[in-house]
Write a protein that holds these residues in place. Structure first.
Motif, PDB file in Angstrom:
ATOM      1  N   PHE A  37      27.502 -17.424 -35.773  1.00 32.76           N
ATOM      2  CA  PHE A  37      27.560 -17.542 -34.315  1.00 32.76           C
ATOM      3  C   PHE A  37      26.895 -18.840 -33.868  1.00 32.76           C
ATOM      4  CE2 PHE A  37      26.378 -16.753 -29.924  1.00 32.76           C
ATOM      5  CZ  PHE A  37      27.553 -16.201 -29.426  1.00 32.76           C
ATOM      6  N   LEU A  38      25.729 -19.151 -34.436  1.00 30.32           N
ATOM      7  CA  LEU A  38      25.023 -20.380 -34.075  1.00 30.32           C
ATOM      8  C   LEU A  38      25.829 -21.618 -34.470  1.00 30.32           C
ATOM      9  CD1 LEU A  38      21.431 -19.326 -35.149  1.00 30.32           C
ATOM     10  CD2 LEU A  38      22.224 -19.683 -32.809  1.00 30.32           C
ATOM     11  N   ARG A  39      26.465 -21.572 -35.621  1.00 28.74           N
ATOM     12  CA  ARG A  39      27.291 -22.695 -36.057  1.00 28.74           C
ATOM     13  C   ARG A  39      28.500 -22.880 -35.142  1.00 28.74           C
ATOM     14  NH1 ARG A  39      26.868 -21.054 -42.391  1.00 28.74           N
ATOM     15  NH2 ARG A  39      24.762 -21.853 -42.708  1.00 28.74           N
ATOM     16  N   MET A  40      29.074 -21.759 -34.711  1.00 25.12           N
ATOM     17  CA  MET A  40      30.214 -21.832 -33.802  1.00 25.12           C
ATOM     18  C   MET A  40      29.793 -22.488 -32.480  1.00 25.12           C
ATOM     19  SD  MET A  40      31.775 -19.850 -30.972  1.00 25.12           S
ATOM     20  CE  MET A  40      30.537 -18.620 -30.998  1.00 25.12           C
ATOM     21  N   ARG A  41      28.620 -22.133 -31.986  1.00 29.05           N
ATOM     22  CA  ARG A  41      28.110 -22.737 -30.760  1.00 29.05           C
ATOM     23  C   ARG A  41      27.911 -24.236 -30.958  1.00 29.05           C
ATOM     24  NH1 ARG A  41      23.791 -25.895 -28.883  1.00 29.05           N
ATOM     25  NH2 ARG A  41      23.266 -25.336 -26.773  1.00 29.05           N
ATOM     26  N   ASP A  42      27.389 -24.619 -32.116  1.00 28.58           N
ATOM     27  CA  ASP A  42      27.190 -26.040 -32.411  1.00 28.58           C
ATOM     28  C   ASP A  42      28.526 -26.787 -32.477  1.00 28.58           C
ATOM     29  OD1 ASP A  42      24.468 -25.583 -32.504  1.00 28.58           O
ATOM     30  OD2 ASP A  42      24.385 -25.462 -34.690  1.00 28.58           O
ATOM     31  N   ASP A  43      29.543 -26.125 -33.013  1.00 29.61           N
ATOM     32  CA  ASP A  43      30.878 -26.731 -33.052  1.00 29.61           C
ATOM     33  C   ASP A  43      31.400 -26.996 -31.646  1.00 29.61           C
ATOM     34  OD1 ASP A  43      30.877 -26.660 -35.807  1.00 29.61           O
ATOM     35  OD2 ASP A  43      32.045 -24.802 -35.930  1.00 29.61           O
ATOM     36  N   HIS A  44      31.153 -26.060 -30.738  1.00 33.59           N
ATOM     37  CA  HIS A  44      31.593 -26.252 -29.353  1.00 33.59           C
ATOM     38  C   HIS A  44      30.798 -27.370 -28.682  1.00 33.59           C
ATOM     39  CE1 HIS A  44      34.611 -23.125 -28.584  1.00 33.59           C
ATOM     40  NE2 HIS A  44      34.033 -22.540 -29.605  1.00 33.59           N
ATOM     41  N   LYS A  45      29.545 -27.503 -29.052  1.00 30.96           N
ATOM     42  CA  LYS A  45      28.731 -28.592 -28.508  1.00 30.96           C
ATOM     43  C   LYS A  45      29.293 -29.944 -28.957  1.00 30.96           C
ATOM     44  CE  LYS A  45      24.834 -29.354 -26.239  1.00 30.96           C
ATOM     45  NZ  LYS A  45      24.651 -29.043 -24.854  1.00 30.96           N
ATOM     46  N   LEU A  46      29.730 -30.023 -30.210  1.00 30.56           N
ATOM     47  CA  LEU A  46      30.363 -31.256 -30.700  1.00 30.56           C
ATOM     48  C   LEU A  46      31.690 -31.523 -29.983  1.00 30.56           C
ATOM     49  CD1 LEU A  46      29.715 -31.012 -34.553  1.00 30.56           C
ATOM     50  CD2 LEU A  46      28.692 -32.622 -32.944  1.00 30.56           C
ATOM     51  N   ALA A  47      32.439 -30.455 -29.722  1.00 34.97           N
ATOM     52  CA  ALA A  47      33.708 -30.615 -28.996  1.00 34.97           C
ATOM     53  C   ALA A  47      33.447 -31.130 -27.580  1.00 34.97           C
ATOM     54  CB  ALA A  47      34.461 -29.285 -28.952  1.00 34.97           C
ATOM     55  N   LEU A  48      32.375 -30.645 -26.953  1.00 37.92           N
ATOM     56  CA  LEU A  48      32.011 -31.121 -25.613  1.00 37.92           C
ATOM     57  C   LEU A  48      31.666 -32.609 -25.659  1.00 37.92           C
ATOM     58  CD1 LEU A  48      31.362 -30.541 -22.614  1.00 37.92           C
ATOM     59  CD2 LEU A  48      29.027 -30.011 -23.364  1.00 37.92           C
ATOM     60  N   LYS A  49      30.924 -33.013 -26.679  1.00 42.65           N
ATOM     61  CA  LYS A  49      30.571 -34.432 -26.830  1.00 42.65           C
ATOM     62  C   LYS A  49      31.831 -35.278 -26.959  1.00 42.65           C
ATOM     63  CE  LYS A  49      27.895 -37.474 -29.840  1.00 42.65           C
ATOM     64  NZ  LYS A  49      27.068 -37.548 -31.046  1.00 42.65           N
ATOM     65  N   LYS A  50      32.790 -34.792 -27.725  1.00 39.99           N
ATOM     66  CA  LYS A  50      34.056 -35.513 -27.925  1.00 39.99           C
ATOM     67  C   LYS A  50      34.816 -35.646 -26.601  1.00 39.99           C
ATOM     68  CE  LYS A  50      37.563 -36.902 -30.587  1.00 39.99           C
ATOM     69  NZ  LYS A  50      37.586 -38.143 -31.257  1.00 39.99           N
ATOM     70  N   ILE A  51      34.851 -34.571 -25.823  1.00 47.23           N
ATOM     71  CA  ILE A  51      35.537 -34.616 -24.522  1.00 47.23           C
ATOM     72  C   ILE A  51      34.861 -35.626 -23.594  1.00 47.23           C
ATOM     73  CG2 ILE A  51      36.027 -33.291 -22.422  1.00 47.23           C
ATOM     74  CD1 ILE A  51      36.453 -30.847 -24.313  1.00 47.23           C
ATOM     75  N   LYS A  52      33.533 -35.649 -23.601  1.00 44.73           N
ATOM     76  CA  LYS A  52      32.811 -36.621 -22.774  1.00 44.73           C
ATOM     77  C   LYS A  52      33.179 -38.044 -23.185  1.00 44.73           C
ATOM     78  CE  LYS A  52      28.637 -33.960 -21.679  1.00 44.73           C
ATOM     79  NZ  LYS A  52      27.186 -33.889 -21.919  1.00 44.73           N
TER      80      LYS A  52
END
Length: 182
Positions: A37-52
């Motif tokens: 679950f924590l890794r999945m959240r981190d993956d979404h954080k990376l996706a957010l960085k990419k979108i920015k």
């Protein structure tokens, strides 16, 4: 000193043959689920960085430059009010912004769930103790807990630091000494 971890039945062999028991199998399974679950959240954080990054690149390519601090409420308002005459460019930016807002909402939801998990009796005290360290908040504390498992298996702090790869070391061979990277 390097740690050698070998799982054999219910034991882990750690540091020069000293034997420490593993947590019960059910607890290990639960820790694994939380890790995922924590890794999945981190993956979404990376996706957010990419979108920015994509939004910033889009704006720069089309001559829009924001002078203030990015990703504040003021900046987001500026992005939404940009006067883009080309209909397809406007649609592109709107889609980027929709992706940004979706990722933000998901991460917020995941963070709330992480807070709920950290409040459970078995994690609460450990999380609160780790949060006493500067820069460690709930997500990091819970990550340390589930990745480490049982802190009791480390007799000293330097053993834990070595396990994390944070302790300086030395590799020696044929009279040559090479400092290990931290």
């Amino acid at each position: 000193m390097n740690l050698i971890l070998l799982e054999s039945r219910n034991y882990v062999y750690v540091v020069l043959g000293v034997v420490h028991p593993l947590p019960e199998k059910n607890l290990r399974n639960l820790l694994y689920v939380i890790k995922e679950f924590l890794r999945m959240r981190d993956d979404h954080k990376l996706a957010l960085k990419k979108i920015k990054q994509q939004i910033n690149a889009f704006c720069i390519r089309h001559g829009f430059c924001y002078d203030g601090t990015k990703w504040t409420l003021k900046h987001l308002k500026w992005l939404k009010k940009l006067e883009i005459t080309n209909e397809l460019y406007r649609e592109t930016l709107d889609e980027y912004m929709a992706s940004y807002e979706e990722q933000e909402a998901e991460i917020e939801r995941y963070d709330k769930r992480i807070e709920e998990i950290a409040e459970q009796t078995k994690y609460h005290d450990k999380v609160k103790k780790l949060e006493c360290f500067l820069g460690i908040k709930t997500h990091t504390a819970l990550s340390l807990i589930v990745e480490t498992g049982d802190f009791e298996r480390f007799a000293k702090g330097n053993q834990y630091a070595s396990y994390l790869g944070l302790a300086p070391g030395e590799n020696s061979s044929s009279g040559y000494n090479y400092p290990a990277k931290v």
